[in-house]
Design a protein around this motif. Sequence first.
Motif, PDB file in Angstrom:
ATOM      1  N   LEU A  64     -10.970 -17.781   2.869  1.00  0.00           N
ATOM      2  CA  LEU A  64     -11.621 -16.718   2.121  1.00  0.00           C
ATOM      3  C   LEU A  64     -12.946 -17.203   1.531  1.00  0.00           C
ATOM      4  O   LEU A  64     -13.969 -16.528   1.607  1.00  0.00           O
ATOM      5  CB  LEU A  64     -10.684 -16.232   1.022  1.00  0.00           C
ATOM      6  N   ARG A  65     -12.941 -18.407   0.993  1.00  0.00           N
ATOM      7  CA  ARG A  65     -14.151 -19.004   0.434  1.00  0.00           C
ATOM      8  C   ARG A  65     -15.208 -19.205   1.527  1.00  0.00           C
ATOM      9  O   ARG A  65     -16.371 -18.850   1.355  1.00  0.00           O
ATOM     10  CB  ARG A  65     -13.822 -20.331  -0.234  1.00  0.00           C
ATOM     11  N   ASP A  66     -14.791 -19.729   2.678  1.00  0.00           N
ATOM     12  CA  ASP A  66     -15.720 -19.957   3.779  1.00  0.00           C
ATOM     13  C   ASP A  66     -16.307 -18.645   4.297  1.00  0.00           C
ATOM     14  O   ASP A  66     -17.496 -18.559   4.596  1.00  0.00           O
ATOM     15  CB  ASP A  66     -15.035 -20.703   4.928  1.00  0.00           C
ATOM     16  N   TYR A  67     -15.471 -17.626   4.390  1.00  0.00           N
ATOM     17  CA  TYR A  67     -15.936 -16.315   4.832  1.00  0.00           C
ATOM     18  C   TYR A  67     -16.992 -15.779   3.867  1.00  0.00           C
ATOM     19  O   TYR A  67     -18.035 -15.284   4.284  1.00  0.00           O
ATOM     20  CB  TYR A  67     -14.761 -15.346   4.931  1.00  0.00           C
ATOM     21  N   GLY A  68     -16.735 -15.902   2.589  1.00  0.00           N
ATOM     22  CA  GLY A  68     -17.690 -15.444   1.594  1.00  0.00           C
ATOM     23  C   GLY A  68     -19.013 -16.167   1.693  1.00  0.00           C
ATOM     24  O   GLY A  68     -20.080 -15.554   1.616  1.00  0.00           O
ATOM     25  N   LYS A  69     -18.960 -17.476   1.889  1.00  0.00           N
ATOM     26  CA  LYS A  69     -20.188 -18.264   1.990  1.00  0.00           C
ATOM     27  C   LYS A  69     -21.013 -17.863   3.205  1.00  0.00           C
ATOM     28  O   LYS A  69     -22.227 -17.763   3.127  1.00  0.00           O
ATOM     29  CB  LYS A  69     -19.867 -19.756   2.060  1.00  0.00           C
ATOM     30  N   THR A  70     -20.359 -17.640   4.334  1.00  0.00           N
ATOM     31  CA  THR A  70     -21.095 -17.293   5.550  1.00  0.00           C
ATOM     32  C   THR A  70     -21.630 -15.869   5.517  1.00  0.00           C
ATOM     33  O   THR A  70     -22.498 -15.520   6.310  1.00  0.00           O
ATOM     34  CB  THR A  70     -20.242 -17.478   6.814  1.00  0.00           C
ATOM     35  N   HIS A  71     -21.120 -15.066   4.602  1.00  0.00           N
ATOM     36  CA  HIS A  71     -21.578 -13.682   4.500  1.00  0.00           C
ATOM     37  C   HIS A  71     -22.369 -13.436   3.213  1.00  0.00           C
ATOM     38  O   HIS A  71     -22.442 -12.318   2.711  1.00  0.00           O
ATOM     39  CB  HIS A  71     -20.391 -12.726   4.599  1.00  0.00           C
ATOM     40  N   GLY A  72     -22.945 -14.494   2.672  1.00  0.00           N
ATOM     41  CA  GLY A  72     -23.841 -14.371   1.533  1.00  0.00           C
ATOM     42  C   GLY A  72     -23.163 -14.152   0.201  1.00  0.00           C
ATOM     43  O   GLY A  72     -23.809 -13.809  -0.780  1.00  0.00           O
TER      44      GLY A  72
END
Length: 67
Positions: free
Chosen positions: A26-34
């Motif tokens: 979830l954290r990685d997804y958030g980072k890659t999507h700004g």
Amino acid sequence: MTQAEAEAVFAEIDTDGSGEIRLSELRDYGKTHGGSVDGVKLADLVRGADTDGDRRISLSGFTSYFA
């Protein structure tokens, strides 16, 4: 968010294909999507969508929470 949209987002976040979303995914997804959600807010989201207390989000928990 519709059921189909929730399922598509879930599949995108679940990078290891385990059928569950971990906090790190979830954290990685958030980072890659700004996104810039902090750890406490992410943990709260996981707790809210975690239906069985294992600190992971299942597809049913995700869709119930977001759809």
